[in-house]
Structure formats: structure tokens, C-alpha cells
Design a protein around this motif. Structure first.
Motif, PDB file in Angstrom:
ATOM      1  N   VAL A 274       0.871  -1.177   0.000  1.00 35.11           N
ATOM      2  CA  VAL A 274       0.000   0.000   0.000  1.00 35.11           C
ATOM      3  C   VAL A 274       0.905   1.223   0.000  1.00 35.11           C
ATOM      4  O   VAL A 274       1.763   1.360   0.867  1.00 35.11           O
ATOM      5  CB  VAL A 274      -0.901   0.019   1.255  1.00 35.11           C
ATOM      6  CG1 VAL A 274      -1.737   1.295   1.286  1.00 35.11           C
ATOM      7  CG2 VAL A 274      -1.802  -1.213   1.315  1.00 35.11           C
ATOM      8  N   PRO A 275       0.828   2.085  -1.028  1.00 33.91           N
ATOM      9  CA  PRO A 275      -0.173   2.150  -2.099  1.00 33.91           C
ATOM     10  C   PRO A 275       0.276   1.500  -3.408  1.00 33.91           C
ATOM     11  O   PRO A 275      -0.444   1.603  -4.400  1.00 33.91           O
ATOM     12  CB  PRO A 275      -0.333   3.651  -2.299  1.00 33.91           C
ATOM     13  CG  PRO A 275       1.047   4.181  -2.082  1.00 33.91           C
ATOM     14  CD  PRO A 275       1.647   3.321  -0.994  1.00 33.91           C
ATOM     15  N   GLY A 276       1.451   0.842  -3.413  1.00 35.91           N
ATOM     16  CA  GLY A 276       1.974   0.307  -4.677  1.00 35.91           C
ATOM     17  C   GLY A 276       1.013  -0.609  -5.394  1.00 35.91           C
ATOM     18  O   GLY A 276       0.706  -0.407  -6.582  1.00 35.91           O
ATOM     19  N   ASP A 277       0.522  -1.645  -4.711  1.00 41.01           N
ATOM     20  CA  ASP A 277      -0.414  -2.584  -5.327  1.00 41.01           C
ATOM     21  C   ASP A 277      -1.869  -2.144  -5.150  1.00 41.01           C
ATOM     22  O   ASP A 277      -2.683  -2.304  -6.060  1.00 41.01           O
ATOM     23  CB  ASP A 277      -0.239  -3.978  -4.713  1.00 41.01           C
ATOM     24  CG  ASP A 277       1.137  -4.566  -4.994  1.00 41.01           C
ATOM     25  OD1 ASP A 277       1.643  -4.382  -6.113  1.00 41.01           O
ATOM     26  OD2 ASP A 277       1.708  -5.196  -4.082  1.00 41.01           O
ATOM     27  N   VAL A 278      -2.179  -1.634  -3.971  1.00 38.58           N
ATOM     28  CA  VAL A 278      -3.565  -1.257  -3.652  1.00 38.58           C
ATOM     29  C   VAL A 278      -3.560   0.111  -2.977  1.00 38.58           C
ATOM     30  O   VAL A 278      -2.877   0.312  -1.964  1.00 38.58           O
ATOM     31  CB  VAL A 278      -4.228  -2.287  -2.710  1.00 38.58           C
ATOM     32  CG1 VAL A 278      -5.689  -1.894  -2.446  1.00 38.58           C
ATOM     33  CG2 VAL A 278      -4.152  -3.692  -3.284  1.00 38.58           C
ATOM     34  N   GLY A 279      -4.308   1.041  -3.542  1.00 38.75           N
ATOM     35  CA  GLY A 279      -4.529   2.320  -2.872  1.00 38.75           C
ATOM     36  C   GLY A 279      -5.745   2.206  -1.964  1.00 38.75           C
ATOM     37  O   GLY A 279      -6.742   1.599  -2.350  1.00 38.75           O
ATOM     38  N   ILE A 280      -5.659   2.753  -0.773  1.00 34.42           N
ATOM     39  CA  ILE A 280      -6.771   2.623   0.163  1.00 34.42           C
ATOM     40  C   ILE A 280      -7.053   3.959   0.835  1.00 34.42           C
ATOM     41  O   ILE A 280      -6.128   4.710   1.172  1.00 34.42           O
ATOM     42  CB  ILE A 280      -6.494   1.507   1.202  1.00 34.42           C
ATOM     43  CG1 ILE A 280      -7.726   1.256   2.079  1.00 34.42           C
ATOM     44  CG2 ILE A 280      -5.277   1.813   2.041  1.00 34.42           C
ATOM     45  CD1 ILE A 280      -7.657  -0.063   2.832  1.00 34.42           C
ATOM     46  N   VAL A 281      -8.339   4.262   0.995  1.00 29.31           N
ATOM     47  CA  VAL A 281      -8.760   5.499   1.659  1.00 29.31           C
ATOM     48  C   VAL A 281      -9.800   5.158   2.721  1.00 29.31           C
ATOM     49  O   VAL A 281     -10.489   4.139   2.632  1.00 29.31           O
ATOM     50  CB  VAL A 281      -9.338   6.525   0.659  1.00 29.31           C
ATOM     51  CG1 VAL A 281      -8.280   6.964  -0.343  1.00 29.31           C
ATOM     52  CG2 VAL A 281     -10.566   5.967  -0.065  1.00 29.31           C
ATOM     53  N   GLY A 282      -9.909   6.019   3.729  1.00 24.76           N
ATOM     54  CA  GLY A 282     -10.845   5.793   4.828  1.00 24.76           C
ATOM     55  C   GLY A 282     -11.771   6.971   5.037  1.00 24.76           C
ATOM     56  O   GLY A 282     -12.001   7.785   4.125  1.00 24.76           O
ATOM     57  N   PHE A 283     -12.272   7.072   6.256  1.00 23.89           N
ATOM     58  CA  PHE A 283     -13.230   8.133   6.581  1.00 23.89           C
ATOM     59  C   PHE A 283     -13.172   8.389   8.074  1.00 23.89           C
ATOM     60  O   PHE A 283     -13.277   7.451   8.861  1.00 23.89           O
ATOM     61  CB  PHE A 283     -14.648   7.707   6.200  1.00 23.89           C
ATOM     62  CG  PHE A 283     -15.610   8.844   5.966  1.00 23.89           C
ATOM     63  CD1 PHE A 283     -16.031   9.170   4.692  1.00 23.89           C
ATOM     64  CD2 PHE A 283     -16.095   9.591   7.036  1.00 23.89           C
ATOM     65  CE1 PHE A 283     -16.923  10.213   4.473  1.00 23.89           C
ATOM     66  CE2 PHE A 283     -16.978  10.631   6.838  1.00 23.89           C
ATOM     67  CZ  PHE A 283     -17.392  10.947   5.543  1.00 23.89           C
ATOM     68  N   ASP A 284     -12.983   9.643   8.482  1.00 23.45           N
ATOM     69  CA  ASP A 284     -13.038  10.127   9.869  1.00 23.45           C
ATOM     70  C   ASP A 284     -11.858  11.022  10.217  1.00 23.45           C
ATOM     71  O   ASP A 284     -11.998  11.978  10.944  1.00 23.45           O
ATOM     72  CB  ASP A 284     -13.090   9.016  10.934  1.00 23.45           C
ATOM     73  CG  ASP A 284     -14.382   8.248  10.919  1.00 23.45           C
ATOM     74  OD1 ASP A 284     -15.409   8.821  10.494  1.00 23.45           O
ATOM     75  OD2 ASP A 284     -14.373   7.061  11.309  1.00 23.45           O
ATOM     76  N   ASP A 285     -10.647  10.667   9.750  1.00 26.12           N
ATOM     77  CA  ASP A 285      -9.393  11.280  10.206  1.00 26.12           C
ATOM     78  C   ASP A 285      -9.279  11.182  11.725  1.00 26.12           C
ATOM     79  O   ASP A 285      -8.993  12.158  12.418  1.00 26.12           O
ATOM     80  CB  ASP A 285      -9.252  12.735   9.756  1.00 26.12           C
ATOM     81  CG  ASP A 285      -7.796  13.206   9.844  1.00 26.12           C
ATOM     82  OD1 ASP A 285      -6.898  12.366   9.691  1.00 26.12           O
ATOM     83  OD2 ASP A 285      -7.564  14.399  10.072  1.00 26.12           O
ATOM     84  N   SER A 286      -9.479   9.987  12.219  1.00 25.75           N
ATOM     85  CA  SER A 286      -9.326   9.694  13.639  1.00 25.75           C
ATOM     86  C   SER A 286      -7.874   9.283  13.913  1.00 25.75           C
ATOM     87  O   SER A 286      -7.029   9.265  13.005  1.00 25.75           O
ATOM     88  CB  SER A 286     -10.262   8.548  14.039  1.00 25.75           C
ATOM     89  OG  SER A 286      -9.850   7.342  13.410  1.00 25.75           O
ATOM     90  N   SER A 287      -7.591   8.910  15.147  1.00 30.60           N
ATOM     91  CA  SER A 287      -6.227   8.482  15.487  1.00 30.60           C
ATOM     92  C   SER A 287      -5.835   7.213  14.745  1.00 30.60           C
ATOM     93  O   SER A 287      -4.654   6.939  14.553  1.00 30.60           O
ATOM     94  CB  SER A 287      -6.111   8.261  17.000  1.00 30.60           C
ATOM     95  OG  SER A 287      -7.071   7.336  17.462  1.00 30.60           O
ATOM     96  N   TRP A 288      -6.818   6.421  14.294  1.00 29.85           N
ATOM     97  CA  TRP A 288      -6.490   5.258  13.461  1.00 29.85           C
ATOM     98  C   TRP A 288      -5.707   5.686  12.221  1.00 29.85           C
ATOM     99  O   TRP A 288      -4.794   4.974  11.767  1.00 29.85           O
ATOM    100  CB  TRP A 288      -7.770   4.563  13.008  1.00 29.85           C
ATOM    101  CG  TRP A 288      -8.425   3.666  14.003  1.00 29.85           C
ATOM    102  CD1 TRP A 288      -9.557   3.923  14.715  1.00 29.85           C
ATOM    103  CD2 TRP A 288      -8.015   2.352  14.386  1.00 29.85           C
ATOM    104  NE1 TRP A 288      -9.882   2.861  15.519  1.00 29.85           N
ATOM    105  CE2 TRP A 288      -8.953   1.873  15.338  1.00 29.85           C
ATOM    106  CE3 TRP A 288      -6.953   1.535  14.021  1.00 29.85           C
ATOM    107  CZ2 TRP A 288      -8.848   0.614  15.919  1.00 29.85           C
ATOM    108  CZ3 TRP A 288      -6.854   0.269  14.602  1.00 29.85           C
ATOM    109  CH2 TRP A 288      -7.785  -0.172  15.548  1.00 29.85           C
ATOM    110  N   ALA A 289      -6.072   6.832  11.632  1.00 33.56           N
ATOM    111  CA  ALA A 289      -5.488   7.246  10.350  1.00 33.56           C
ATOM    112  C   ALA A 289      -3.996   7.471  10.450  1.00 33.56           C
ATOM    113  O   ALA A 289      -3.237   7.124   9.541  1.00 33.56           O
ATOM    114  CB  ALA A 289      -6.190   8.519   9.852  1.00 33.56           C
ATOM    115  N   ILE A 290      -3.524   8.041  11.554  1.00 29.38           N
ATOM    116  CA  ILE A 290      -2.090   8.328  11.668  1.00 29.38           C
ATOM    117  C   ILE A 290      -1.322   7.176  12.300  1.00 29.38           C
ATOM    118  O   ILE A 290      -0.097   7.176  12.287  1.00 29.38           O
ATOM    119  CB  ILE A 290      -1.848   9.633  12.448  1.00 29.38           C
ATOM    120  CG1 ILE A 290      -2.493   9.595  13.832  1.00 29.38           C
ATOM    121  CG2 ILE A 290      -2.380  10.835  11.661  1.00 29.38           C
ATOM    122  CD1 ILE A 290      -2.183  10.811  14.677  1.00 29.38           C
TER     123      ILE A 290
END
Length: 340
Positions: A274-290
Motif C-alpha cells: 500500500v499504495p503500490g499494489d492497492v490504494g486505500i482510503v478511509g473516513f473520519d481522520d481519527s487516530s487510526w489514520a495516523i
């Protein structure tokens, strides 16, 4: 039955009046924060309160005012998710900050089962709270119906479909999901899937709708999997299923940051970069994101402010303001990082 003389006697307003040398009526005005009391009298009462150890009898005061001094924050999530989800924590903090400033107690009620819903509905009917803030309500939510029936001041965080006419504070989940999915498409991905979640509420439904709109003719229904909760385990299980359905998948929109984190760990274990083979996006910008590696591209939603605004809405109704129809949508922002 004889009174247990070993128990200390509770100091009363009469004790404060006797020690301060101030009339009981003036003492009462000081304790209730009323104006038109001299500085000398106020200081004498406050000194006497400290000396005799007087504590306000809130229960007795509530009987007189017909107010509990409490607002319920009702959370429709399993206990484990309440502890895991930073968004819920930030909404809780924003709510409590406003209520604390207004001298209201926040009572958090977590609904994890039908039995919980019945118990909380009965609790609300008992008059133990003056208002309610309802978070993560589902379609046909019995608590929302109970709140509407009671007519107490209330607000939703989010806006469940077919809900009673209760004002809400939320975000435009559909537009935000469409925007971040479009950014993912613009990176050149051609086989894009979604790990959807919480389709029994407005946020989950709208994020899926925004994803579908952004893909247009590129949308492949077989590359959408859905689960009940915005949880890490949802992302892990969903990503395994997407890889089974389409080993060449090269893009994923996860319905929340926690979901994205679970998906990224499965991709790593499968030897996909990630992101070479698979690009991934999320939702919230919570502490999980960083905490993700690489850090997650996501939608920032103002969770703390959602809680603040919902609390302000309920307080406004308690102070005699009108209950508005409709709701207020707060701004979101795409935060683009290295995961896509």
C-alpha cells in the motif's frame, strides 16, 4: 426504627444561616446564584458553607424545580466499539465540555441489545434526564421514538432515515465519500472495491451512495462487501473477502479509518503493498489514520464539534428556544496522505 447516631448529621441551610448570621432567605439566594446579594453577605455565607461542610441536596432541589440537571448521551454501539472508536470519544468530549460549562451532568447510556433499548426507554420515561442526544441511531430506532413521544429537548448526531422530527447535527457523508472516491479513481485505479459498514443508518448508506456515484459506469457491485459495524475486524474480514472475489483489486474505500486499518493489515499479510499494489482510503481522520503505515488518506469530520453543537442545541431548547425542524451540516475535508 431509632436513628443510627454513629452516622454524621448532614449540614443544612439552617446551619449555614446560624453560623453566618445571615437570614435563611439570603442564604438560599446565595446558594442558588441569584443576584441582588451584597458582597459581605455572599462572603459570609460562603465561609459558613466551608465551616459546616454544607453540601447542596440536589435531589430535593430537583423535586422543586422538576429538573434532573442531567442530559443523556445515548450511544447505539456495542461496548467494545465505544472504547475502540476515537470518533465516539471525541463526540463525547465535545458534548461534555458544553454541558459541564452549563452545570449539567452528562449521563452516557450505551445500547448493546434490545434489552438495553427497553431499559433505557423506561429510564427516559422516569424523568431522570432533562434532554437527550442520540448518537448512531438506526432505522426504526425505538429510543428516538420514545424521546419524540416524551417531547423532551433532544438532538441527533447524524440523521437516521424515517426518524421522528428531532433536530440533528451532522455532515454530508454522501458528498464527502464521493469526493474521496473520485480522488482514488484519479490515481489511476481501475478495480476499486468498498468495505461498507453500518448500512442500517444514514452515514453508512450515504457513504456507499457517494462511492457508487463517484465510480459511475466503473462501479462493480460484486466489489462491495458490507458489515454491521465501523470496526477494525470489519476491515480485516471485508478485505479478505474482496481479495477472494477479485485478486487483482487495486483500490479500496473503507467506510471508516478503523475499517481501513483492518484492511491494510490483511493486505500486508497477503504480500500486497500500500499504495503500490492497492490504494486505500478511509473516513473520519481519527487516530487510526495516523497509526496506519503508511498514514491513511481519509475524510476529516469534526467529531468534537458535532458533540458541542448537539449539546448546544439541547440546551437552547431547555432554555425555551424553539425546536428547529431539519438540521445543521458541518464541513468535512479530504486529508490526502500516502495510502493512496
Amino acid at each position: 426504627m431509632a436513628r443510627d447516631r454513629s452516622l454524621p448529621r448532614r449540614a443544612t441551610i439552617h446551619d449555614v444561616a446560624a453560623v453566618s448570621g445571615i437570614s435563611r432567605g439570603t442564604v438560599s439566594r446565595v446558594l442558588n446564584g441569584e443576584p441582588y446579594v451584597s458582597d459581605r453577605a455572599r462572603e459570609a455565607v460562603e465561609a459558613a458553607v466551608r465551616e459546616v461542610g454544607y453540601v447542596r441536596n440536589t435531589a430535593a432541589r430537583n423535586l422543586v424545580t422538576q429538573r434532573s440537571g442531567a442530559i443523556a448521551l445515548i450511544v447505539h454501539e456495542p461496548h467494545s466499539l465505544v472504547l475502540e472508536d476515537p470518533n465516539i470519544g471525541n463526540i463525547l468530549l465535545g458534548t461534555n465540555a458544553v454541558l459541564s460549562e452549563a452545570d449539567y451532568q452528562m449521563v452516557t447510556l450505551i445500547l448493546d441489545s434490545v434489552r438495553d433499548s427497553e431499559r433505557v426507554a423506561e429510564y427516559l420515561r422516569g424523568g431522570f434526564v432533562d434532554g437527550a442526544i442520540i448518537l448512531s441511531a438506526r432505522v426504526g430506532d425505538p429510543i428516538a421514538l420514545a424521546v419524540a413521544e416524551l417531547g423532551i429537548p433532544a438532538a441527533f448526531v447524524g440523521h437516521p432515515p424515517n426518524a421522528p422530527e428531532i433536530p440533528f447535527i451532522g455532515i454530508d457523508n454522501l458528498s464527502a465519500a464521493r469526493e474521496i472516491t473520485t480522488r482514488l479513481v484519479d490515481t489511476g485505479r481501475t478495480k476499486i472495491g468498498m468495505v461498507a459498514a453500518a448500512l442500517d443508518r444514514d452515514s453508512g448508506q450515504d457513504r456507499l451512495a457517494g462511492f457508487i456515484e463517484a465510480l459511475g459506469k466503473q462501479f462493480n457491485p460484486s466489489l462491495v462487501v458490507d458489515y454491521p459495524l465501523y470496526a477494525y475486524d470489519t476491515g480485516a474480514e471485508g478485505m479478505r473477502e474482496l481479495l477472494r472475489r477479485e485478486p487483482a483489486i487495486d483500490g479500496v474505500f473503507a467506510a471508516s479509518d478503523a475499517v481501513a486499518a483492518g484492511a491494510m493489515d490483511v493486505l500486508r499479510d497477503a504480500g500486497r503493498s500500500v499504495p503500490g499494489d492497492v490504494g486505500i482510503v478511509g473516513f473520519d481522520d481519527s487516530s487510526w489514520a495516523i497509526r496506519c503505515h503508511p498514514m491513511l488518506s481519509t475524510v476529516r469530520q469534526p467529531a468534537y464539534e458535532l458533540g458541542r453543537q448537539a449539546a448546544l442545541q439541547v440546551l437552547n431548547q431547555l432554555r425555551g428556544g424553539p425546536r428547529p425542524s431539519g438540521g445543521t451540516l458541518l464541513q468535512t475535508e479530504v486529508v490526502w496522505r500516502d495510502s493512496a
